[in-house]
Design a protein around this motif. Structure first.
Motif: not given
Length: 438
Positions: A378-406
């Motif tokens: 998993v690579y985060d396109m906003w932090s520009h970091t490699n964030n480990g390996t995903a196994y079947r599921d991903i959960s992300i906590t986002l602020p109001p009206h926030g976004v994640a781009a993976l």
């Protein structure tokens, strides 16, 4: 005797629209648009200042290499031969002198006009002057035209609907390119989405507006994203949904200049980039914050927008948290879960449309582009970091009206013997035809 009414079904536009591949506009256009920042109150000095800022801030190098003169750049009357005349006060040395200076900065110039008698601000439109105006724009140094939809003639004059009126300019562009043996103008249809340009637009030009004019507040963004969620399939090479001008940077300033939060600006840019909309900056770059430039300069998102091998937009795979409630039309709370393919991995966009912090969770195989039974880096396109390996599921906590781009890339098979044996166990079968029971 009352007239007889006969309904005739025409099939001229039946079938799937084929993109107009005439050698221009394979990828979304990146640049600057004068309208949102200045309206009609711009001149040669302001345009050149924005162009210089694009160069100095590194935006030209990133691909923002065009500048659109959006309405009000001519006099309100044509000359005696019917030609457009540069606005004397705004462009005392003519328009060509400005486009030449922009070209030295590595920036091409884009014209604006209208399929009616006048532009939306009351300047000369191009109806009946299509070929003549193309010749003028080419002489002035333009190579692209945004074509609006105001002040259209009476029906008994045009005897055409919107498709026919826009086709007049398509035909003029093709004829001029053939006659002069030059590259065709790139053509952007600004029809506002009232008559479904995503159905017919790609027969005529390289982009088409899907909604009314964008405003610098969250509800405007969500309404546009909501519309786009149902027509994302229309975007591909040489033809794409245009979500309108970027309002990135107009945060915390209050109406009418804008009241987007920083997180909303990030969500705005992410959606526009990953849905492969043209990206035209509408913020005054001579007064832009570093945070604004950082958003506009996100190389990871721009790389997806400008992917040379995959033209399709991302699309929703789930609208709300309930996977059994798809295709929900909601201007305030559009689709939250999006995915698509790219040359660089499988793309995911998670959008928190709520007014409070929320956890967004999904199963990887909800994306059509994911292979079942595999691990993914998993690579985060906003932090520009490699964030480990995903196994079947991903959960992300986002602020109001926030976004994640993976961006996810295959990291090999899952370990043996992990239960349940299928990510979607409800149709997971043994070889004898019995279902696996979770």
């Amino acid at each position: 005797m009352s007239p007889t009414h006969v309904t005739v079904g025409l099939l001229a536009l039946a079938g799937s629209a084929i993109a107009l591949n005439n050698g221009v506009g394979k990828l979304p256009k990146l640049g600057y648009n004068t309208f949102n920042g200045f309206g009609c109150s711009y001149d040669a000095d302001i345009i050149l200042a924005q162009g210089q800022a694009m160069k100095d801030l590194g935006l030209v190098e990133l691909g923002y290499n065009s500048l659109l003169f959006d309405d009000c750049f001519t006099e309100k009357e044509r000359d005696k031969r019917g030609r457009l005349v540069p606005h004397a006060e705004k462009f005392p040395d003519g328009i060509k002198s400005v486009t030449k200076k922009l070209k030295k900065l590595g920036i091409s110039s884009n014209a604006y006009s209208d399929a009616g008698y006048q532009t939306c601000a009351g300047y000369p439109g191009s109806y009946g002057h299509e070929a003549q105006d193309l010749a003028t724009w080419a002489e002035w140094g333009f190579d692209y035209v945004k074509y609006d939809n105001c002040y259209i003639p009476f029906d008994n004059v045009t005897q055409e609907n919107v498709y026919g009126r826009y086709k007049r300019m398509t035909d003029a562009i093709a004829e001029r390119a053939k006659k002069t043996r030059s590259k065709p103008f790139e053509y952007s249809l600004c029809e506002w989405g009232w008559q479904q340009p995503w159905v017919w637009g790609k027969k005529l030009g390289q982009s088409w507006r899907v909604n009314g004019d964008i405003k610098p507040w969250w509800s405007s963004l969500t309404a546009i994203i909501n519309t786009a969620s149902f027509i994302s399939h229309a975007t591909d090479f040489y033809g794409r949904n245009d979500l309108d001008i970027l309002e990135v940077g107009n945060y915390g300033q209050g109406e009418p200049h804008g009241n987007l939060t920083f997180e909303e600006s990030k969500s705005h840019f992410t959606a526009w980039a990953l849905l492969k909309s043209p990206l035209f900056i509408g913020t005054d770059l001579t007064n832009a914050s570093q945070a604004t430039i950082d958003i506009l300069s996100n190389k990871d998102l721009l790389k997806i927008n400008q992917d040379p091998n995959v033209g399709e937009s991302i699309s929703p795979f789930r609208w709300h948290s309930d996977p059994d409630a798809p295709f929900v039309f909601d201007n305030d709370h559009p689709a939250q879960y999006w995915t698509g393919n790219s040359s660089y991995g499988v793309v995911f966009m998670l959008l928190n449309t709520l007014d409070e912090t929320a956890e967004l969770s999904f199963n990887l195989t909800e994306s059509w582009a994911i292979r079942a039974g595999r691990l993914y880096d998993v690579y985060d396109m906003w932090s520009h970091t490699n964030n480990g390996t995903a196994y079947r599921d991903i959960s992300i906590t986002l602020p109001p009206h926030g976004v994640a781009a993976l961006l996810l890339n295959d990291a090999g098979p899952e370990p043996e013997g992990i239960e349940p044996y299928c990510a979607g166990y409800w149709q997971c079968s043994w070889p004898n035809g019995t279902y696996y029971s979770n």
